[in-house]
Structure formats: structure tokens, C-alpha cells
Design a protein around this motif. Sequence first.
Motif, PDB file in Angstrom:
ATOM      1  N   ARG A   1      24.419  30.215  35.211  1.00  0.00           N
ATOM      2  CA  ARG A   1      23.351  31.055  35.765  1.00  0.00           C
ATOM      3  C   ARG A   1      22.566  31.773  34.686  1.00  0.00           C
ATOM      4  O   ARG A   1      21.349  31.839  34.732  1.00  0.00           O
ATOM      5  CB  ARG A   1      23.959  32.089  36.734  1.00  0.00           C
ATOM      6  N   SER A   2      23.299  32.339  33.693  1.00  0.00           N
ATOM      7  CA  SER A   2      22.634  33.246  32.751  1.00  0.00           C
ATOM      8  C   SER A   2      22.584  32.728  31.324  1.00  0.00           C
ATOM      9  O   SER A   2      21.953  33.356  30.474  1.00  0.00           O
ATOM     10  CB  SER A   2      23.349  34.606  32.755  1.00  0.00           C
ATOM     11  N   GLY A   3      23.296  31.632  31.038  1.00  0.00           N
ATOM     12  CA  GLY A   3      23.273  31.081  29.686  1.00  0.00           C
ATOM     13  C   GLY A   3      24.009  31.921  28.656  1.00  0.00           C
ATOM     14  O   GLY A   3      23.766  31.784  27.452  1.00  0.00           O
ATOM     15  N   TRP A   4      24.905  32.812  29.115  1.00  0.00           N
ATOM     16  CA  TRP A   4      25.666  33.640  28.161  1.00  0.00           C
ATOM     17  C   TRP A   4      26.675  32.772  27.402  1.00  0.00           C
ATOM     18  O   TRP A   4      27.158  31.752  27.924  1.00  0.00           O
ATOM     19  CB  TRP A   4      26.440  34.731  28.880  1.00  0.00           C
ATOM     20  N   ALA A   5      27.051  33.223  26.207  1.00  0.00           N
ATOM     21  CA  ALA A   5      28.119  32.551  25.463  1.00  0.00           C
ATOM     22  C   ALA A   5      29.452  32.810  26.175  1.00  0.00           C
ATOM     23  O   ALA A   5      29.643  33.895  26.746  1.00  0.00           O
ATOM     24  CB  ALA A   5      28.179  33.113  24.048  1.00  0.00           C
ATOM     25  N   PRO A   6      30.379  31.841  26.152  1.00  0.00           N
ATOM     26  CA  PRO A   6      31.668  32.032  26.838  1.00  0.00           C
ATOM     27  C   PRO A   6      32.369  33.341  26.450  1.00  0.00           C
ATOM     28  O   PRO A   6      32.908  34.043  27.307  1.00  0.00           O
ATOM     29  CB  PRO A   6      32.478  30.810  26.405  1.00  0.00           C
ATOM     30  N   ASP A   7      32.335  33.687  25.155  1.00  0.00           N
ATOM     31  CA  ASP A   7      33.020  34.916  24.731  1.00  0.00           C
ATOM     32  C   ASP A   7      32.389  36.164  25.329  1.00  0.00           C
ATOM     33  O   ASP A   7      33.081  37.164  25.566  1.00  0.00           O
ATOM     34  CB  ASP A   7      33.039  35.027  23.193  1.00  0.00           C
ATOM     35  N   ALA A   8      31.084  36.128  25.562  1.00  0.00           N
ATOM     36  CA  ALA A   8      30.404  37.292  26.172  1.00  0.00           C
ATOM     37  C   ALA A   8      30.902  37.474  27.607  1.00  0.00           C
ATOM     38  O   ALA A   8      31.128  38.601  28.063  1.00  0.00           O
ATOM     39  CB  ALA A   8      28.893  37.100  26.135  1.00  0.00           C
ATOM     40  N   VAL A   9      31.095  36.364  28.314  1.00  0.00           N
ATOM     41  CA  VAL A   9      31.597  36.450  29.700  1.00  0.00           C
ATOM     42  C   VAL A   9      33.051  36.941  29.679  1.00  0.00           C
ATOM     43  O   VAL A   9      33.430  37.829  30.463  1.00  0.00           O
ATOM     44  CB  VAL A   9      31.501  35.086  30.429  1.00  0.00           C
ATOM     45  N   ARG A  10      33.839  36.392  28.760  1.00  0.00           N
ATOM     46  CA  ARG A  10      35.260  36.806  28.668  1.00  0.00           C
ATOM     47  C   ARG A  10      35.365  38.296  28.366  1.00  0.00           C
ATOM     48  O   ARG A  10      36.238  38.991  28.893  1.00  0.00           O
ATOM     49  CB  ARG A  10      35.977  36.018  27.579  1.00  0.00           C
ATOM     50  N   ALA A  11      34.452  38.793  27.522  1.00  0.00           N
ATOM     51  CA  ALA A  11      34.497  40.220  27.157  1.00  0.00           C
ATOM     52  C   ALA A  11      34.266  41.084  28.399  1.00  0.00           C
ATOM     53  O   ALA A  11      34.934  42.104  28.587  1.00  0.00           O
ATOM     54  CB  ALA A  11      33.450  40.527  26.090  1.00  0.00           C
ATOM     55  N   VAL A  12      33.348  40.677  29.267  1.00  0.00           N
ATOM     56  CA  VAL A  12      33.091  41.447  30.497  1.00  0.00           C
ATOM     57  C   VAL A  12      34.319  41.370  31.413  1.00  0.00           C
ATOM     58  O   VAL A  12      34.806  42.397  31.914  1.00  0.00           O
ATOM     59  CB  VAL A  12      31.830  40.927  31.236  1.00  0.00           C
ATOM     60  N   ILE A  13      34.838  40.151  31.609  1.00  0.00           N
ATOM     61  CA  ILE A  13      35.999  39.991  32.501  1.00  0.00           C
ATOM     62  C   ILE A  13      37.152  40.873  32.025  1.00  0.00           C
ATOM     63  O   ILE A  13      37.822  41.529  32.834  1.00  0.00           O
ATOM     64  CB  ILE A  13      36.431  38.499  32.579  1.00  0.00           C
ATOM     65  N   SER A  14      37.351  40.941  30.713  1.00  0.00           N
ATOM     66  CA  SER A  14      38.492  41.723  30.185  1.00  0.00           C
ATOM     67  C   SER A  14      38.319  43.226  30.418  1.00  0.00           C
ATOM     68  O   SER A  14      39.283  43.977  30.378  1.00  0.00           O
ATOM     69  CB  SER A  14      38.700  41.433  28.701  1.00  0.00           C
ATOM     70  N   GLN A  15      37.074  43.658  30.673  1.00  0.00           N
ATOM     71  CA  GLN A  15      36.820  45.089  30.926  1.00  0.00           C
ATOM     72  C   GLN A  15      36.795  45.415  32.418  1.00  0.00           C
ATOM     73  O   GLN A  15      36.529  46.552  32.794  1.00  0.00           O
ATOM     74  CB  GLN A  15      35.467  45.502  30.321  1.00  0.00           C
ATOM     75  N   GLN A  16      36.990  44.402  33.235  1.00  0.00           N
ATOM     76  CA  GLN A  16      36.959  44.653  34.689  1.00  0.00           C
ATOM     77  C   GLN A  16      38.379  44.627  35.247  1.00  0.00           C
ATOM     78  O   GLN A  16      39.303  44.134  34.608  1.00  0.00           O
ATOM     79  CB  GLN A  16      36.095  43.576  35.376  1.00  0.00           C
ATOM     80  N   ALA A  17      38.517  45.150  36.458  1.00  0.00           N
ATOM     81  CA  ALA A  17      39.831  45.164  37.102  1.00  0.00           C
ATOM     82  C   ALA A  17      40.348  43.728  37.249  1.00  0.00           C
ATOM     83  O   ALA A  17      39.571  42.786  37.428  1.00  0.00           O
ATOM     84  CB  ALA A  17      39.719  45.803  38.484  1.00  0.00           C
ATOM     85  N   HIS A  18      41.667  43.595  37.208  1.00  0.00           N
ATOM     86  CA  HIS A  18      42.268  42.277  37.427  1.00  0.00           C
ATOM     87  C   HIS A  18      42.118  41.894  38.898  1.00  0.00           C
ATOM     88  O   HIS A  18      42.089  42.755  39.778  1.00  0.00           O
ATOM     89  CB  HIS A  18      43.746  42.304  37.022  1.00  0.00           C
ATOM     90  N   ARG A  19      42.021  40.605  39.149  1.00  0.00           N
ATOM     91  CA  ARG A  19      41.850  40.123  40.529  1.00  0.00           C
ATOM     92  C   ARG A  19      42.918  40.675  41.466  1.00  0.00           C
ATOM     93  O   ARG A  19      42.635  40.973  42.628  1.00  0.00           O
ATOM     94  CB  ARG A  19      41.941  38.591  40.551  1.00  0.00           C
ATOM     95  N   THR A  20      44.139  40.763  40.986  1.00  0.00           N
ATOM     96  CA  THR A  20      45.245  41.221  41.844  1.00  0.00           C
ATOM     97  C   THR A  20      44.978  42.640  42.350  1.00  0.00           C
ATOM     98  O   THR A  20      45.193  42.954  43.524  1.00  0.00           O
ATOM     99  CB  THR A  20      46.559  41.231  41.022  1.00  0.00           C
ATOM    100  N   LEU A  21      44.493  43.483  41.455  1.00  0.00           N
ATOM    101  CA  LEU A  21      44.203  44.874  41.814  1.00  0.00           C
ATOM    102  C   LEU A  21      43.072  44.934  42.843  1.00  0.00           C
ATOM    103  O   LEU A  21      43.126  45.681  43.827  1.00  0.00           O
ATOM    104  CB  LEU A  21      43.786  45.621  40.540  1.00  0.00           C
ATOM    105  N   ARG A  22      42.067  44.108  42.610  1.00  0.00           N
ATOM    106  CA  ARG A  22      40.920  44.095  43.522  1.00  0.00           C
ATOM    107  C   ARG A  22      41.359  43.642  44.906  1.00  0.00           C
ATOM    108  O   ARG A  22      41.015  44.253  45.913  1.00  0.00           O
ATOM    109  CB  ARG A  22      39.855  43.148  42.959  1.00  0.00           C
ATOM    110  N   ARG A  23      42.134  42.563  44.947  1.00  0.00           N
ATOM    111  CA  ARG A  23      42.561  42.039  46.256  1.00  0.00           C
ATOM    112  C   ARG A  23      43.413  43.061  46.989  1.00  0.00           C
ATOM    113  O   ARG A  23      43.342  43.186  48.213  1.00  0.00           O
ATOM    114  CB  ARG A  23      43.329  40.720  46.078  1.00  0.00           C
ATOM    115  N   ALA A  24      44.211  43.808  46.228  1.00  0.00           N
ATOM    116  CA  ALA A  24      45.081  44.815  46.868  1.00  0.00           C
ATOM    117  C   ALA A  24      44.266  45.930  47.518  1.00  0.00           C
ATOM    118  O   ALA A  24      44.748  46.594  48.435  1.00  0.00           O
ATOM    119  CB  ALA A  24      46.040  45.398  45.828  1.00  0.00           C
TER     120      ALA A  24
END
Length: 200
Positions: A144-167
Motif C-alpha cells: 500500500r505505502s511502499g515502506w521498507a520492511p524494517d520501517a514496518v517492523r519498527a512500527v509493529i514492535s512499538q504497538q501492542a501485541h496481537r494477544t493483548l489486543r484480542r484480549a
Amino acid sequence: MRIGLTGGIGSGKSTVAAMLVARGAKLVDTDAIARSIAEPGGAAVRALVTEFGPSILTPEGGMDRARMRELVFSDVQAKKRLEGILHPLIGAECEHQAASAEPGQLVVFDVPLLVESKRWRAIVDRVLVIDASEQTQLERVIARSGWAPDAVRAVISQQAHRTLRRAAADAVIYNEGLGLAELSAHVEGLWERWTVASAR
Ligand SMILES: CC(C)(COP(=O)(O)OP(=O)(O)OC[C@H]1O[C@@H](n2cnc3c(N)ncnc32)[C@H](O)[C@@H]1O)[C@@H](O)C(=O)NCCC(=O)NCCS
Ligand SMILES: Nc1ncnc2c1ncn2[C@@H]1O[C@H](COP(=O)(O)OP(=O)(O)OP(=O)(O)O)[C@@H](O)[C@H]1O
């Protein structure tokens, strides 16, 4: 009724939000509000310059988003400073926009950080989580946005884990291996459930 719509980056929140709007919901989009207040002349610009210096601006006078993204997703303290400026302004604008909903209209707040921050959880009646694997998040954001993979990983690492969100969810849509028509059918089911509940 107020629905908080959340999920990790690229999970499909905006796609689901558009499906809810097509059924009659009012959307309050925190990413869009964050963008508008940091545009040239926006309500946050002066405070951003005070906090981060004039180099954080584009030549047009708005926040340089790519530069800020690089800064905050590699520096937790900088992220907190940015959120400290933007979140109160976003919160006020959310309430302002929600106030213009029609009586009985379902209001959907698209909030990426709903689980991370008590501020947002407190303003909604139900939480809808859009869930997808990290691999799918990565692929969608790159496409969608053409970001580098590491840029996406950096955002994911700063967000809540899926398990926490689902809970924290009242409902979860697992948006993986689903076509848009199937996703829409899930949204329809929730729409019926929540419009019936809010009419009671
Ligand atoms: C960091 C910024 C400059 C990056 O801008 P950019 O245009 O590159 O990305 P965009 O705004 O489209 O955001 C993309 C996605 O990043 C994620 N994200 C954004 N801000 C944050 C944050 N503070 N923490 C974790 N993830 C975030 C969300 O999943 C969002 O959907 C921008 O996202 C921002 O100003 N963030 C702070 C405001 C905020 O916290 N927004 C979240 C809604 S409350
Ligand atoms: N079920 C699906 N089938 C096909 N494409 C999808 C599906 N769900 C989402 N997408 C696509 O994946 C991309 C990311 O979705 P979307 O923008 O809705 O995610 P988001 O959670 O709002 O992301 P962000 O956190 O960055 O705002 C978009 O290009 C969207 O069209």
C-alpha cells in the motif's frame, strides 16, 4: 453506541471502517485527525516546533511525516513527546466530530492505539479488533505505502501485541485469507448485532 475500531498497522481497520460507513455509521478517524492538525497552519504545528525544532517542518510549514516517523519509531522518548502534543488535540477533535452524529447513529472511532492507551478505551462502548498476522501486516503496508520492511517492523514492535489486543476485544475479525466480500459479510453480522443492541 460508540465502537472503537482498532488493530495493528495494515490489519485492515480503514477497510472495515469504510464498510461500516457504507452501512450508515459515522466515522471519527484518529489518523486523519493527527494528519490534519500537523499540516501547515494546523493546531499542533507551533508546539511541534517548540518541542522538536524547526527542522521537523517541511518547506511548506507542516510536520515532515517521514522524518518524524523515522525519529519516533527508533526513539521511545521522542514518541512519547510527540504523543504528548498530539493526543490531547486528537481527543478534543474526536469529541467535536462525534457530537455531530445523528441521534441513534453508530459512531466508529478508528484508533490504532486503543489498547495501548486508557484515554481511548474510556470513550467507547465496544471494542472491535481487526486481527492479522505480522507477515500479512508487513506485506499489506509494503504494497500500500511502499515502506521498507524494517520501517514496518519498527512500527509493529512499538504497538501492542496481537494477544493483548484480542484480549481487550468485544469482537474480533480475523482479516487473513479473506476476500473483501467475505470481510464485508463479517462486518454485516456485527452491524446487525450492534444496531439492534443500540436500538434497545
Ligand atoms: C508517526 C507519524 C508522524 C507517521 O506518519 P505517517 O504519515 O508516516 O503514517 P500514518 O500517520 O499514516 O500512520 C500509519 C500507522 O502507524 C501507526 N502509528 C501511528 N502513530 C503511532 C504511534 N504513536 N504508536 C504506534 N503506532 C502508531 C498506526 O498503525 C497508523 O495507522 C504519525 O503516525 C503520527 O503523527 N503519529 C502520532 C499520532 C498518533 O499517535 N496517532 C495514532 C492515533 S491516536
Ligand atoms: N481482506 C482483504 N483483502 C484484500 N486486501 C485487503 C484486505 N484487508 C485489507 N486489505 C488491504 O490492505 C491494505 C491495508 O488495509 P487498511 O489500510 O485498511 O489497514 P489499516 O489497519 O487501516 O492500516 P493503518 O494502520 O496503516 O492505517 C489496504 O491496501 C487494503 O486495501
